[in-house]
Design an enzyme around this catalytic site. Structure first.
Site, mmCIF file in Angstrom:
data_model
loop_
_atom_site.group_PDB
_atom_site.id
_atom_site.type_symbol
_atom_site.label_atom_id
_atom_site.label_comp_id
_atom_site.label_asym_id
_atom_site.label_seq_id
_atom_site.Cartn_x
_atom_site.Cartn_y
_atom_site.Cartn_z
ATOM 1 N N HIS A 104 -25.686 -10.147 -25.002
ATOM 2 C CA HIS A 104 -25.319 -11.101 -23.956
ATOM 3 C C HIS A 104 -25.984 -10.769 -22.617
ATOM 4 C CE1 HIS A 104 -21.877 -8.310 -22.960
ATOM 5 N NE2 HIS A 104 -22.061 -8.771 -21.746
ATOM 6 N N ASP A 109 -23.513 -6.826 -30.582
ATOM 7 C CA ASP A 109 -23.917 -7.276 -29.247
ATOM 8 C C ASP A 109 -25.006 -6.364 -28.667
ATOM 9 O OD1 ASP A 109 -24.079 -8.450 -26.785
ATOM 10 O OD2 ASP A 109 -21.918 -8.571 -26.461
ATOM 11 N N SER A 142 -21.380 -3.569 -19.333
ATOM 12 C CA SER A 142 -21.945 -4.066 -20.582
ATOM 13 C C SER A 142 -23.317 -3.467 -20.790
ATOM 14 C CB SER A 142 -22.053 -5.581 -20.559
ATOM 15 O OG SER A 142 -20.859 -6.110 -21.009
HETATM 16 N N1 ARG Z 1 -16.766 -10.473 -22.470
HETATM 17 C C1 ARG Z 1 -17.984 -9.763 -22.428
HETATM 18 C C2 ARG Z 1 -18.461 -9.541 -20.963
HETATM 19 O O1 ARG Z 1 -17.801 -9.877 -20.025
HETATM 20 C C3 ARG Z 1 -19.027 -10.387 -23.283
HETATM 21 C C4 ARG Z 1 -19.467 -11.749 -22.901
HETATM 22 C C5 ARG Z 1 -20.485 -12.405 -23.782
HETATM 23 N N2 ARG Z 1 -19.932 -13.088 -24.927
HETATM 24 C C6 ARG Z 1 -19.475 -14.384 -24.933
HETATM 25 N N3 ARG Z 1 -18.971 -14.866 -26.041
HETATM 26 N N4 ARG Z 1 -19.526 -15.159 -23.876
HETATM 27 O O2 ARG Z 1 -19.610 -9.606 -20.603
HETATM 28 N N1 ASP Z 2 -18.455 -7.759 -21.012
HETATM 29 C C1 ASP Z 2 -18.470 -7.089 -19.730
HETATM 30 C C2 ASP Z 2 -19.854 -6.971 -19.140
HETATM 31 O O1 ASP Z 2 -20.701 -7.807 -19.321
HETATM 32 C C3 ASP Z 2 -17.786 -5.759 -19.834
HETATM 33 C C4 ASP Z 2 -16.355 -5.844 -19.468
HETATM 34 O O2 ASP Z 2 -16.004 -6.656 -18.609
HETATM 35 O O3 ASP Z 2 -15.588 -5.070 -20.034
HETATM 36 O O4 ASP Z 2 -20.143 -6.109 -18.350
#
Ligand code: ARG
Ligand code: ASP
Length: 706
Positions: A82, A218, A641
């Site tokens: 991502h 990921d 991330s």
């Molecule tokens: N929650 C994670 C972060 O904040 C991964 C986001 C990417 N994945 C998604 N399905 N949008 O970055």
């Molecule tokens: N998914 C998040 C990021 O992109 C990580 C988190 O918020 O735990 O940094």
């Protein structure tokens, strides 16, 4: 006093929470013995040193928003899927759908350039608090103090970068109680090497985002290139793979619950110190508004993405961006409510006030909490509207993005014209049109406009009316006539840009609407919101200082601010909900089980099912199973991330990419019982590269240790 206080703190959950905190690497020696007691085999200097190569040299700030790590002596870089998504998307088309099918460069020559993408190494971190404050002693006038500090900062940066290719900046910590100089080496040729198909890299999609149990692969792979002298250089065919000072070796041994873990990366933003009233405002007012604005736009985008591959590709990255914070916010307010975080803060504040009144020299901290809560009551409405306008004008209808650029030109027309910048600016806008309209669907944008304008109006307080907002013909007029919703009209408009264009701009119905909203925001809301935040920061600065002095038994750490940090804990599951316990790892079997539910977010290629059936795990299995993800009790946030999760020896166990739903509250309040970070196991990453995707040459570049 201490004897009396400690049991109270324990009973209200304010004891030093072992796993809490994002530590400044240059100060790690204070935590070395605790880390070693928890299993770490390294010294603080192995993690951060300016005198010898240390783990720090393998950690990169990726594009400013994520973390990445070097894993070979040829500049190979891992980050999340991502985090590399917009790069993969930029190289994708319907014909070469790298998003869907994945991409793997077979040779260096096949690796794809990404103009604008950077990877930044931290050369060193210096405490410059005294140097920043030099000359401000005894002064009261805020402007004067700022002026001196600005000058000090300039000198510090010049001294740190003179005769080097380094860059530097000074960051405030703890609301300005301390300052650190960051000296950086910024690499500007970062090429895409590989990405798994979305069925792996985005497995689980929005259904699983922020959720455990998780099975997302990921990750994506990049490579840093440097000039012949191994120093940063802009993209050039002749650049060479960067030979790093240090790179991470892969922890190829079995894992188990309880193993020491450590996350090294660039956490973005946390707000642990907000007052109870402030947290209540966020939980009860601000977040619900943000959630509902995004629920509306997502209802349009999600439906549109299902109609064709073209729209799906166009909106993939945008949808992910909007949905991500949307879902996080939902989990965050749930978690904060369940824990009763506001009430816990109220209890802490009472104790804070009590201590402040217990000694003369602490008297300056008395009454602070009340003042902060009163300020929220009086002025938070400006912050609410500030966020509301941001949601509408930055996250809402996309044509506003083009309007923002033109607004800048309109405002600075004479200045740009005189300085000769105007032509270049217009040229850049023309160049940007292709990229913008490639991913723009005017019908989708109009639907977003309709639904969000209504929602926005509903939230707008009567102090800030915007004329024309409820005109039933507004949307139809804009989307039929504005130059900003059609590439041809937009380019024609920019074509012969002159003073006359400004008159035309003012009459454009799309721009006129944008401008009314924008002016209300910039004139009536933003200044008041900034003043609010400025005043709150000043109070928080004192509050934190008081906390450091009056609560020496608390583990103190500075809120995340996108600078390099270390956090440690262990590989560990959790039991966040009554009657439910999460184990600490997932396997390929669980992925296949999800696939069998038929939810399109869990779609897999047939190949995955075949490899599972034949248990073709190569050398990557543990006891006959392929671990996919695991959780740890490490305090992380957005920006972490892509961060490496390291074992007791500093070897790479996996890539951090998320937190569980119940954990997202940790930006405000870390609860060691429920807060877990989610990691994709490096052994699964390598299995995908090697056995699933046939990119074994990349695995061969890495060094595995048992
Ligand atoms: N929650 C994670 C972060 O904040 C991964 C986001 C990417 N994945 C998604 N399905 N949008 O970055
Ligand atoms: N998914 C998040 C990021 O992109 C990580 C988190 O918020 O735990 O940094």
């Amino acid at each position: 006093m201490k004897k009396f206080i400690t049991p109270l703190l324990i009973c209200f959950g304010f004891m030093a929470r072992a796993e809490e905190g994002m530590l400044i690497p240059s100060l790690l020696s204070a935590f070395e013995s605790d880390m070693q007691a928890k299993g770490m085999k390294l010294t603080a200097a192995d993690i951060y040193s300016v005198n010898k190569s240390s783990l720090k040299d393998a950690i990169m700030h990726f594009g400013g928003g994520c973390t990445a790590e070097l894993v070979s002596n040829k500049g190979l870089l891992l980050t999340n899927h991502h985090c590399g998504l917009s790069q993969v998307q930029q190289h994708s088309s319907e014909k070469n759908d790298y998003l869907k099918n994945g991409f793997w460069a077979k040779t260096y020559a096949d690796e794809l350039a990404n103009p604008g993408l950077t990877a930044t190494r931290i050369v060193r971190i210096d405490d410059v608090t005294a140097a920043m404050l030099f000359g401000t002693e005894g002064l009261e006038d805020g402007n004067k103090i700022n002026e001196i500090m600005k000058r000090n900062m300039k000198t510090l940066i010049e001294d740190a970068t003179r005769n080097t290719h380094y860059r530097a900046d000074v960051q405030a910590f703890d609301y300005g109680n301390s300052f650190y100089l960051m000296v950086k080496e910024v690499f500007t040729d970062v090429r895409l090497v590989g990405a798994p198909p979305s069925s792996i890299g985005k497995f689980g999609g929005d259904t699983d985002n922020w959720v455990w149990p998780r099975h997302t692969g990921d990750f994506s792979v990049f490579r840093i290139y440097a000039g012949a002298d191994n120093k940063p250089a802009d993209y050039n065919e002749n650049n060479k793979p960067y030979e790093p000072i240090n790179f991470l070796k892969v922890a190829f041994n079995d894992r188990k619950a309880g193993d020491f873990t450590m996350v090294y990366g660039f956490p973005g933003f946390t707000e642990q110190h907000l007052s109870s009233g402030n947290l209540k405002f966020i939980v009860e007012k601000q977040r619900p508004m943000e959630i509902s604005m995004r629920t509306k736009s997502l209802s349009v985008i999600d439906a549109a993405m299902k109609t064709s591959d073209k729209t799906r590709i166009q909106y993939m990255a945008k949808q992910a961006r909007i949905a991500n914070a949307w879902k996080k916010n939902i989990g965050q307010i749930d978690g904060l409510k369940q824990l009763g975080a506001v009430d816990l803060k109220v209890i802490f504040e009472a104790e804070y006030e009590k201590r402040a009144n217990s000694k003369d020299e602490w008297g300056q901290y008395a009454g602070l909490v009340k003042t902060m809560n009163q300020l929220v009551a009086d002025k938070s409405n400006f912050e609410f509207h500030d966020v509301l306008f941001y949601e509408y004008l930055y996250v809402g209808p996309e044509y506003f993005r083009l309007c923002r650029a033109l607004e800048d030109i309109e405002r600075n027309y004479s200045k740009y014209k005189e300085s000769g910048e105007l032509e270049k600016k217009i040229e850049n806008l023309k160049k940007g049109a292709d990229g913008f309209f490639k991913d723009y669907d005017v019908k989708v944008d109009q639907q977003i406009f309709d639904i969000l304008t209504k929602e926005f109006s509903g939230y707008l307080s009567s102090n800030f009316t915007i004329d024309g907002l409820s005109n039933p013909k507004l949307s139809a007029t804009i989307y039929a006539k504005s130059v900003f919703v059609s590439k041809e009209k937009y380019l024609a408009f920019l074509g012969k840009f002159s003073e006359k264009s400004l008159a035309k701009l003012a009459k454009d119905p799309g721009y006129a609407h944008f401008k009314k909203c924008w002016s209300t925001w910039k004139d009536k809301i933003e200044p008041a919101a900034s003043e609010y935040s400025y005043n709150m920061t000043a109070l928080l600065k004192e509050f934190v200082k008081g906390k450091q002095i009056m609560f020496p038994d608390l583990k103190q750490w500075s809120d995340a601010n996108s600078t390099l940090r270390v956090t440690y804990g262990k590989l560990e599951g959790s039991a966040p909900v009554d009657g439910m316990a999460y184990t600490e790892h997932t396997t390929l079997k669980g992925m296949i089980d999800k696939f069998n539910t038929g939810n399109p977010d869990f779609e897999l290629e047939a190949r995955m099912v075949d490899l599972y059936k034949t248990k073709n795990y190569g050398k990557y299995a543990q006891n006959g199973e392929l671990w996919v993800c695991f959780t740890g009790s490490n305090h992380t946030t957005g920006g972490n991330s892509g961060s490496p999760v390291l074992d007791a020896n500093g070897n790479l166990m996996g890539l951090n990419f998320d937190r569980s739903w119940e954990s997202t509250m940790s930006d405000y309040y870390f609860d060691p019982k429920r807060c877990r970070n989610i990691v994709v196991d490096i052994r699964y990453v390598m299995w995908v590269m090697d056995i699933y995707c046939g990119a074994s040459h990349l695995v061969d570049e890495m060094v595995l240790v048992k």
